[in-house]
Design a protein around this motif. Sequence first.
Motif, short mmCIF file in Angstrom:
data_model
loop_
_atom_site.label_atom_id
_atom_site.label_comp_id
_atom_site.label_asym_id
_atom_site.label_seq_id
_atom_site.Cartn_x
_atom_site.Cartn_y
_atom_site.Cartn_z
N PRO A 10 15.43 -11.21 -11.09
CA PRO A 10 14.60 -11.95 -12.02
C PRO A 10 14.38 -11.14 -13.30
O PRO A 10 14.16 -9.93 -13.22
N TYR A 55 12.36 -11.07 -17.15
CA TYR A 55 11.46 -11.65 -18.14
C TYR A 55 11.24 -10.60 -19.23
O TYR A 55 10.63 -9.56 -18.98
N GLU A 70 13.31 -8.41 -20.69
CA GLU A 70 13.79 -7.10 -20.23
C GLU A 70 14.88 -6.53 -21.14
O GLU A 70 15.74 -5.78 -20.69
N ASP A 130 13.86 -15.73 -16.70
CA ASP A 130 12.63 -16.51 -16.53
C ASP A 130 11.99 -16.81 -17.89
O ASP A 130 10.88 -16.38 -18.18
N ASN A 157 8.98 -19.89 -19.00
CA ASN A 157 8.55 -18.89 -18.02
C ASN A 157 7.83 -19.55 -16.83
O ASN A 157 6.77 -20.14 -16.98
N HIS A 178 7.67 -14.85 -11.64
CA HIS A 178 8.57 -14.05 -10.80
C HIS A 178 8.94 -14.75 -9.49
O HIS A 178 10.11 -14.79 -9.10
N ALA A 214 14.46 -6.30 -12.06
CA ALA A 214 15.39 -5.93 -13.13
C ALA A 214 15.18 -4.50 -13.63
O ALA A 214 16.07 -3.93 -14.26
N ASP A 215 14.01 -3.92 -13.37
CA ASP A 215 13.78 -2.56 -13.88
C ASP A 215 14.35 -1.49 -12.95
O ASP A 215 14.27 -0.31 -13.25
N GLN A 260 13.33 -0.23 -10.34
CA GLN A 260 12.38 0.75 -9.78
C GLN A 260 12.66 0.95 -8.30
O GLN A 260 12.42 1.99 -7.74
N LYS A 295 -3.76 0.55 -9.39
CA LYS A 295 -2.84 -0.33 -8.67
C LYS A 295 -2.72 0.08 -7.20
O LYS A 295 -2.67 -0.76 -6.30
N ARG A 321 9.44 3.10 -14.04
CA ARG A 321 10.20 2.18 -14.88
C ARG A 321 10.88 3.00 -15.98
O ARG A 321 10.20 3.77 -16.67
N SER A 370 5.69 -3.03 -17.84
CA SER A 370 5.55 -3.96 -16.72
C SER A 370 5.32 -5.37 -17.24
O SER A 370 4.53 -5.58 -18.16
N LYS A 371 6.04 -6.34 -16.67
CA LYS A 371 5.87 -7.72 -17.12
C LYS A 371 4.84 -8.44 -16.24
O LYS A 371 4.49 -9.57 -16.49
N ASN A 372 4.41 -7.74 -15.20
CA ASN A 372 3.37 -8.31 -14.37
C ASN A 372 2.01 -7.90 -14.93
O ASN A 372 1.48 -6.86 -14.59
N LYS A 430 -1.34 -11.97 -14.18
CA LYS A 430 -0.28 -12.44 -13.26
C LYS A 430 -0.49 -11.86 -11.86
O LYS A 430 -0.28 -12.54 -10.86
#
Length: 328
Positions: free
Chosen positions: A15, A17, A19, A54, A82, A85, A108-109, A111, A145, A212, A217-219, A223
């Motif tokens: 996925p 978004y 990136e 996305d 969008n 994820h 996609a990163d 990690q 986190k 990363r 981070s796209k989250n 989200k």
Amino acid sequence: MTEEKRGKILYLVVPCYNEEEIIEKTIAKLKEKMNRLIAENKISVKSKVMFVNDGSRDKTLSMLHEAAKEDSMISVLGFSTNFGHQSAILAGMMYSREYADMVVTIDADLQQDIEALDKFIACYMAGSEVVYGVRNDRNTDSFFKKTTATMYYKLLHWLGCNIITNHADYRLMSKKALNALSEYKEVNLFMRGLVPTMGFPSDVVYFDVKEREAGTSKNTLKKMLTLALDGVTSLSVKPLRMIMLLGGVTCLFALGMLVFTVVAWLNGNTVPGYATTVIMPLITDGVILISLGIIGEYIGKIYMESKERPRYIIDTFVWKDDSNDKSN
Ligand code: UDP
Ligand code: MG
């Protein structure tokens, strides 16, 4: 060599978004890994990487299309906007199950350690229909986190959900498992909680998580919170039952206060009523509002489900049949 000996067809679903900072590096690394797996006869030459765009607002999609033009191993599924994820990995899995024997979803990163793919494939070959990637530690996460994630998994277990701690969405699913997944029509998607309820033979692979390398981070926090709430509501109705318990406890407390007041009155004590009359309604109002909020959350989810809207809308799809080019 026969197709059987060359291994099964693997599709990686990625996925994406926004990136653009990392996508070229990711494409190169994934291609290199896939070619190595093919050379080692662990997977078929028909294996592919399917990127799901996305609704990125940057150059991600055009970069993916460019890569797909250069190499038929790259396939691209593009959303109209969008959808998030979870919808992106679902779409990737649903499209690739047509061609693949097994599908692995990966961010996609990168990690998540791609070298763990060998272990995923070995588990599949040994008979697992689902293989869960579980991270070894959370050292690359921020303190916030790490703490919230640990508490969240504890909460889900306490609510009775059959979820694997520290498993995100780095997961292998066989064609059989994906066909079963296609029968689930829910809009409120929480894949990591849903898949274990399907009950196929499964295994776990441990992997390291890296920082990363590029991009952010796209989250977003929003989200993450939405996903966390979706997780609870899609897996458990226990919060609704707890409201009843909470109501019972509040009633008992009120009864206790009543008895206390009557006894005090019989003993001739004047009740210092101000504090109780102000605080008590506040407490009960708070409890009622929280309860309504919880009920509202579920009603909202029922509303969304009842509309039966599509979970994603595909705008573009690039996939090239290269079986004739490579098999001879
Ligand atoms: N992603 C997506 N749609 C979104 C948000 C994220 O497809 O709305 C993708 C993103 O491109 C990445 C993966 O989901 O491949 C995980 O996101 P990210 O790495 O930003 O999250 P984190 O690892 O920080 O939780
Ligand atoms: Mg990430």
